[in-house]
Motif scaffolding. Structure first.
Motif, PDB file in Angstrom:
ATOM      1  N   ALA A 108       0.938  -1.189   0.164  1.00 29.52           N
ATOM      2  CA  ALA A 108       0.056   0.165  -0.056  1.00 29.52           C
ATOM      3  C   ALA A 108       1.074   1.275  -0.061  1.00 29.52           C
ATOM      4  N   LEU A 130       2.241   2.262  -3.407  1.00 29.43           N
ATOM      5  CA  LEU A 130       1.568   2.950  -4.426  1.00 29.43           C
ATOM      6  C   LEU A 130       1.848   4.504  -4.405  1.00 29.43           C
ATOM      7  N   LEU A 150      -2.895   2.790   2.837  1.00 28.57           N
ATOM      8  CA  LEU A 150      -3.623   3.362   1.326  1.00 28.57           C
ATOM      9  C   LEU A 150      -3.881   4.794   1.826  1.00 28.57           C
ATOM     10  N   SER A 167      -1.126   7.065   1.100  1.00 31.34           N
ATOM     11  CA  SER A 167      -0.672   7.195  -0.398  1.00 31.34           C
ATOM     12  C   SER A 167      -1.416   8.053  -1.229  1.00 31.34           C
TER      13      SER A 167
END
Length: 524
Positions: free
Chosen positions: A359, A362, A415, A418
């Protein structure tokens, strides 16, 4: 070539620091694991680092370096020295007061950063104790930011780039002491580690002060005065505290939410340490070198050269970051397995940390883009615009983490970070493009898509190579797993270089021939 040489200097020193940092983290994982002592220490270590990034490195460098470069250009070395001493006095006494207040209010600070610890009185009290031991590290590192900023403005990057190496050397020595004493995952081991952090700060500051004196630009501590220069620094530094510290703010938010889940703080920490390796080597090198370089070019009125420098920095950053990001996404498991699975770090910990690493991968290119484009604002003494964009990223991060954490646990937190990075980077790029302060040249337009294609092709090769090796990582010895990972890394590097050459993203052979010819010319 000077720009690339400076990137290589800072990046090489950062790489050495990161390698030692991994050694340190491997030792922490083996001796302490992911239990309550580890969680308490990581919060204690993160607290002064958070303040350092917000009020010292991020805010300070974004405001101080352009102003120091201006003072050097307009008032000469004596005027620049006077300005630096005024800033030193203001910064030192401000940080002494902040440290004293933080020591008193430490329970409240720990509760804000890790509210989930409040349900475990023993863990909470330990985190408070360790944070009180580590917090003076902020004072040392903030003064290091000052001395490092001065040296960097004079194109002296080596001493400040090597300072983090000293931190890891001290921490490895402290961890070796823990092993010799057999403290393992006890409260005493946490206290020794925290003491090592404070000691490392003193060692790093002493090394930078010596480098500044040896360069012939020593500065002394004056009586604090609210001069025009200090006032201007404060005006620029306040918004810079938000803009420069966006990554740390997002990590802090993740820590707060993760503290409600057992082990989540540690999973995110170990994953963050891995993805910080390419970010540190590439992103930090770009940020450190690009800001003083752009400041000098803009001060001399050479806007065209500043645009060219920015384009080459972007190209250089993504050439190293895109393949690293693809690798973190497609083969995170063998990386975490080899680096950390031993002692108290179990296969279950590997699985949980692996998901977080993918994650984070990314968002890796986004955080490098922020390092590339933020200096374009700071060099023009505009810290307000990045502040607003950082605020937008924070909103995305907090909202995303709150939304995703109940569904994806700690992976949702990574996530969200990111996603926040991509929002921040996109806003920076759009505003510079709109102001005609980012104009991609023909070389950049040609190479970036080809670099992305070469990175994806490399990712396919590495993933296909990982499939037959998965059994070794499940049952093999550490030596076998390490050799397999090394093979994957070498295969990735070779195939990326090959694809870059074949697609025309970069003429590596031409670079090597030119470098060889220059060396022959110097010898001749």
């Amino acid at each position: 070539m000077s720009l690339l040489r400076n990137f290589a200097t800072v990046g090489g020193a950062t790489a050495a620091s990161r390698v030692l940092g991994f050694t340190r983290d491997v030792m922490i994982a083996g001796f302490i694991g992911t239990g309550p002592v580890a969680d308490a220490f990581f919060v204690a270590f993160r607290l002064p680092n958070l303040f350092r990034r917000l009020f010292a490195e991020g805010a300070f460098n974004s405001a101080f370096v352009p102003l120091f470069a201006r003072s050097l250009e307009e008032d000469g070395r004596d005027g620049a020295r006077r300005f630096a001493e005024e800033v030193l006095a203001a910064l030192f006494w401000l940080l002494v007061g902040l440290t004293a207040l933080a020591e008193i209010a430490m329970p409240a600070l720990v509760w804000v950063l890790a509210p989930g610890f409040a349900d475990d009185a023993e863990k909470f009290d330990l985190a408070v104790l360790l944070s009180r031991i580590t917090f003076p590290y902020l004072l040392c590192m903030s003064l290091i930011a000052l001395t490092g900023g001065i040296l960097n403005t004079f194109n002296r990057y080596t001493a400040s780039a090597l300072a983090p190496v000293l931190l890891n050397i001290v921490m490895i020595a402290v961890l070796s002491l823990i092993a010799v004493l057999g403290l393992d995952a006890s409260h005493a081991s946490g206290m020794v580690l925290a003491g090592g952090v404070a000691l490392a700060g003193v060692v790093q500051l002493a090394s930078l002060a010596y480098a500044l004196k040896r360069f012939g630009f020593p500065i002394r501590l004056r009586r604090p005065r609210y001069t025009f220069g200090v006032k201007r620094l404060w005006k620029l530094g306040l918004p810079g505290a938000v803009a420069g510290g966006i990554t740390q703010i997002n990590i802090a938010v993740g820590t707060i939410i993760a503290s409600t889940q057992a082990g989540a703080v540690s999973y995110l920490y170990y994953a963050d340490r891995v993805y910080q390796l390419p970010l540190g080597i590439v992103g930090i090198a770009i940020g450190v070198v690009l800001l003083p370089d752009l400041s000098r070019l803009l001060r001399s009125g050479n806007a065209r050269a500043a645009l060219a420098t920015q384009n080459r920095a972007l190209e250089f950053g993504l050439a190293l970051t895109l393949p690293a990001a693809i690798a973190l996404i497609v083969i995170p498991h063998p990386i975490i397995d080899v680096l950390f699975q031993r002692g108290a770090f179990t296969p279950e910990d590997v699985s949980a940390t692996t998901s977080a690493l993918a994650a984070y991968g990314l968002g890796l290119p986004a955080f490098v883009l922020i390092k590339v484009f933020s200096p374009a604002f700071f060099a023009r003494e505009d810290t307000t615009t990045p502040m607003w964009f950082a605020g937008a990223g924070m909103v995305i991060n907090v909202g995303g983490a709150l939304l995703l954490a109940p569904i994806l646990a700690h992976v949702g937190i990574a996530l969200a970070g990111s996603l926040a990075g991509w929002v921040n980077a996109a806003l920076l790029i759009f505003m510079l493009w709109r102001r005609d302060q980012f104009v991609p040249d023909a070389a950049l337009k040609k190479r970036l898509p080809l670099l992305f294609l070469a990175s994806v092709l490399m990712g396919v090769v590495v993933f296909v190579g990982w499939l037959p090796l998965s059994g070794i990582f499940a049952t093999g010895t550490l030596a076998m797993r390490f050799a397999s990972l090394a093979g994957l890394v070498v295969a990735g590097m070779v195939t990326f270089a090959l694809f870059v050459q074949l697609t025309g993203a970069s003429d590596l052979m031409g670079y090597f021939k030119a470098a060889l010819n220059r060396r022959r010319a110097r010898k001749g």
